[in-house]
Design an enzyme around this catalytic site. Structure first.
Site, PDB file in Angstrom:
ATOM      1  N   CYS A 232     -46.305 -34.628  39.655  1.00  0.00           N
ATOM      2  CA  CYS A 232     -45.794 -33.915  38.475  1.00  0.00           C
ATOM      3  C   CYS A 232     -46.103 -34.685  37.192  1.00  0.00           C
ATOM      4  O   CYS A 232     -45.729 -35.858  37.055  1.00  0.00           O
ATOM      5  CB  CYS A 232     -44.281 -33.755  38.600  1.00  0.00           C
ATOM      6  SG  CYS A 232     -43.551 -33.021  37.130  1.00  0.00           S
TER       7      CYS A 232
ATOM      8  N   CYS B 111     -43.039 -27.449  39.974  1.00  0.00           N
ATOM      9  CA  CYS B 111     -41.578 -27.590  40.052  1.00  0.00           C
ATOM     10  C   CYS B 111     -41.027 -26.361  40.772  1.00  0.00           C
ATOM     11  O   CYS B 111     -40.185 -25.630  40.273  1.00  0.00           O
ATOM     12  CB  CYS B 111     -40.981 -27.736  38.657  1.00  0.00           C
ATOM     13  SG  CYS B 111     -39.303 -28.375  38.699  1.00  0.00           S
TER      14      CYS B 111
ATOM     15  N   GLU C  97     -44.670  -7.726  33.842  1.00  0.00           N
ATOM     16  CA  GLU C  97     -43.396  -8.449  33.748  1.00  0.00           C
ATOM     17  C   GLU C  97     -42.289  -7.734  34.534  1.00  0.00           C
ATOM     18  O   GLU C  97     -41.427  -8.385  35.122  1.00  0.00           O
ATOM     19  CB  GLU C  97     -42.976  -8.627  32.280  1.00  0.00           C
ATOM     20  CG  GLU C  97     -43.783  -9.692  31.554  1.00  0.00           C
ATOM     21  CD  GLU C  97     -43.681 -11.064  32.232  1.00  0.00           C
ATOM     22  OE1 GLU C  97     -42.589 -11.436  32.674  1.00  0.00           O
ATOM     23  OE2 GLU C  97     -44.716 -11.744  32.343  1.00  0.00           O
TER      24      GLU C  97
END
Ligand code: SF4
Length: 352
Positions: free
Chosen positions: A203, A194, A39
């Site tokens: 989508c 996206c 992260e």
């Protein structure tokens, strides 16, 4: 809460089961330490780049203690290629806190995690959801873009007002169950469907997307307001010792740009070059060669670097404070962290 807040998690999980990324290096054995490192790396770096460096870093520092015990230079060296070295310095510092105060176990309480250097609200949420299966929202760059479009939130997400709205949506969309999968799914969706150039035609959320309905996808989220970025200049002195193919590097102060990394010595302009050589190296240059300017962008300004390659009469003074000065041998490079333009300049010296 709108219907979409409740329906987003099941819709995204359906999509993720078919299209999600499930073979990323940090997804194998998602221990708190491994998730934490990934992260931090992902904060300002794209997945494909992180994937190239992650295993090497984990092999060098397989656990919190190994990372905390390692010299900072070695950590910065292993971080080379990922950029934004403040992240590596914070990670190293946080590892020492975890080793000394939490017996080497990454804490699982939100407030404690947030108190560690380099861990902000979204990173703490990601670690807790991915590694501890706790329900916390995240709002990294990808998620900001997805939520801004789905709920047609106008304005720049970096502003306090817009960020507050997006956090409220993130909080309401985060499910009670399967939170780790949901977190992964919304990050993957933002990175692949996206994305900056969204693939609205394929989508699965198109019929729920407010920006699509309002035809504002191209404007949402709004970009950072334009500012005139200042431009600064500096001179870097490339002292090359030809007898053993070494260049002189200086360690930067811990704070400020390239903090703790090694760089060429800097001067404000060329006028002081001869005095500097006399003072630091005990002789005046026998040649000075002005090389091509190198430009580098920082978050708040652009820097033009004027490299000047100097040769000195042999023998070049060799005794200098080893904590601050380093003769970096091009054929046997030391394992230290180098500022990105310095890395590029060293390559050009090696080629010439
Ligand atoms: Fe994003 Fe387009 Fe899907 Fe809306 S329709 S969520 S803008 S990809």
């Amino acid at each position: 809460m709108t219907g979409l807040h409740e329906r987003l998690a099941p819709l995204l999980l359906d999509w993720w089961k078919v299209h999600g990324r499930r073979d990323l290096p940090w997804q194998k054995d998602p221990s708190p330490y491994r998730v934490w490192v990934s992260e931090i790396m992902l904060q300002q770096t794209q997945v494909p780049t992180v994937a190239r460096y992650y295993d090497r870093f984990m092999a060098a520092f397989p656990n919190v203690t190994a990372l905390a015990d390692a010299p900072l230079d070695q950590v910065l060296h292993q971080w080379s290629g990922l950029g934004y070295y403040a992240r590596a310095r914070n990670l190293h510092c946080a590892a020492q806190i975890v080793r000394d105060e939490y017996r080497g176990e990454l804490p699982s309480q939100f407030d404690v995690l947030m108190s560690l250097p380099g861990i902000g609200r979204s990173t703490a949420g990601a670690i807790l959801s991915l590694a501890f299966a706790q329900r916390w929202p995240i709002l990294d760059g990808n998620v900001k873009r997805v939520l801004a479009r789905l709920f047609n939130v106008s304005g720049w997400p970096g502003s306090t007002k817009v960020a507050k709205q997006l956090w409220a949506h993130a909080e309401q969309c985060t499910p009670d169950r399967q939170v780790a999968w949901y977190t992964q799914a919304i990050m993957d969706f933002g990175a692949t469907v996206c994305a900056r150039s969204p693939d609205c035609g394929h989508c699965p959320l198109q019929m729920h997307c407010e920006a699509f309905r309002a035809d504002t996808v191209a404007e949402v989220p709004a970009p950072r307001p334009r500012r005139n970025r200042p431009r600064r200049t500096t001179v870097m002195v490339l002292v090359v010792r030809d007898d053993d193919h070494a260049v002189l590097l200086e360690r930067r102060p811990a704070e400020g740009i390239w903090g703790g990394l090694w760089s060429f010595p800097e001067l404000p302009d060329r006028a002081g070059l001869v005095d500097w050589c006399l003072q630091k190296l005990g002789s005046v240059p026998c040649s000075e060669q002005v090389c091509d300017t190198v430009s580098h962008s920082f978050t708040h300004f652009d820097l033009d670097i004027q490299p000047i390659r100097v040769s000195l009469p042999l023998p070049v003074l060799r005794v200098m404070e080893p904590e601050r000065w380093l003769w970096y041998k091009l054929r046997q490079p030391a394992e230290v962290g180098l500022a990105a333009p310095v890395d590029r300049l060293i390559e050009t010296i090696g080629e010439s």
